[in-house]
Design a protein around this motif. Sequence first.
Motif, short mmCIF file in Angstrom:
data_model
loop_
_atom_site.label_atom_id
_atom_site.label_comp_id
_atom_site.label_asym_id
_atom_site.label_seq_id
_atom_site.Cartn_x
_atom_site.Cartn_y
_atom_site.Cartn_z
N GLY A 1 -24.92 -39.13 -76.98
CA GLY A 1 -24.09 -39.42 -75.82
C GLY A 1 -24.78 -40.22 -74.74
O GLY A 1 -24.19 -40.47 -73.68
N THR A 2 -26.02 -40.67 -74.98
CA THR A 2 -26.70 -41.48 -73.97
C THR A 2 -26.28 -42.94 -74.02
O THR A 2 -26.55 -43.70 -73.09
N LEU A 3 -25.58 -43.34 -75.10
CA LEU A 3 -25.16 -44.73 -75.25
C LEU A 3 -23.80 -44.77 -75.94
O LEU A 3 -23.63 -44.17 -77.01
N VAL A 4 -22.85 -45.48 -75.33
CA VAL A 4 -21.54 -45.69 -75.93
C VAL A 4 -21.25 -47.19 -75.94
O VAL A 4 -21.36 -47.86 -74.91
N VAL A 5 -20.90 -47.70 -77.11
CA VAL A 5 -20.56 -49.12 -77.21
C VAL A 5 -19.28 -49.27 -78.03
O VAL A 5 -18.90 -48.38 -78.80
N GLN A 6 -18.64 -50.41 -77.87
CA GLN A 6 -17.55 -50.82 -78.75
C GLN A 6 -17.75 -52.29 -79.04
O GLN A 6 -17.72 -53.12 -78.13
N GLY A 7 -18.00 -52.61 -80.30
CA GLY A 7 -18.38 -53.96 -80.65
C GLY A 7 -19.71 -54.29 -79.98
O GLY A 7 -20.69 -53.56 -80.13
N GLU A 8 -19.74 -55.36 -79.20
CA GLU A 8 -20.96 -55.73 -78.48
C GLU A 8 -20.93 -55.29 -77.03
O GLU A 8 -21.84 -55.60 -76.26
N GLN A 9 -19.91 -54.55 -76.63
CA GLN A 9 -19.74 -54.17 -75.23
C GLN A 9 -20.26 -52.76 -74.98
O GLN A 9 -19.85 -51.80 -75.63
N GLU A 10 -21.18 -52.63 -74.04
CA GLU A 10 -21.65 -51.32 -73.63
C GLU A 10 -20.63 -50.69 -72.68
O GLU A 10 -20.24 -51.29 -71.69
#
Length: 286
Positions: free
Chosen positions: A85-94
């Motif tokens: 849960g320290t990092l959430v992305v979708q595709g190349e978008q943070e």
Amino acid sequence: MKHAPLEPELAAPLPESIDLRLVVSDMDGTLMDGQGLPPAGLVPCLAAMRAAGVLFAPASGRQLANLRSVLGPEIDEAPVIAENGTLVVQGEQEIYSQTISAQEAAAAVATVRDLRMDGYDVGAVVACKHCAYVDRRDAAFLDQASLYYAALEVVDDLMGMPLSDVIKIAVYDFADVEEGTSQALAAAVPGVQTVVSGRHWTDMMSPGASKGRALAALQKRLGITPAQTAVFGDYLNDLDLYDHAELGFAVRNAHPGIHAVAAYTAPANTEDGVLRTIHELLARMR
């Protein structure tokens, strides 16, 4: 293989009609099979979800690069909750991230070294957004670290690194972490959150980081409500996922703490529990 109908066991029966928009699943011990591999029916299941307008998001202690390597192109454009849960992305978008300070990271690494000197068989992984770093070089430790970190670099000395942009310190203990080292790590670096993420792993991260907070950030970005969300988990680092989903499932093999908060029980990870349940949920969509 044809499975028997799914019968959730806890709380009320599943609603006859649901409005499902997002499925979030832990990986190890939950989605992955008994050999630690993605279940055979994953690709057609994800295709059925896409056809129904339902997003799938893995939520794992694993590294982003590892999740994309293990799950393949099916999740290239999907939302991903990585590193507990320290990092959430979708595709190349943070979408969301949480880091710890260089001082906290250094204190964690120093504590792991002290534990080794005291006889504990432990090693640290310094996880940054795009790569992870280790300085323990033995094959036994590297084999464990490489299971969860695809972008992994061995350095001469973790204490000699800048230790900036660190999202997590993951500590592997060849013994059971709940028998000693997780408590020692928590006491030594009180400014970070120390979470047991498996029998042998302890994660040290920002107090503001968790899978549940990451899910809440993702739901806000996508305009999806807890009533439209299903979650699956098996271990204590999954606990607060259930605060953000009305369809909360513990796989049968889950830790008792997960069964205590989940509304429903799914079959075990060795019985394709997540995929079987997803197909049941898709069949109930209005």
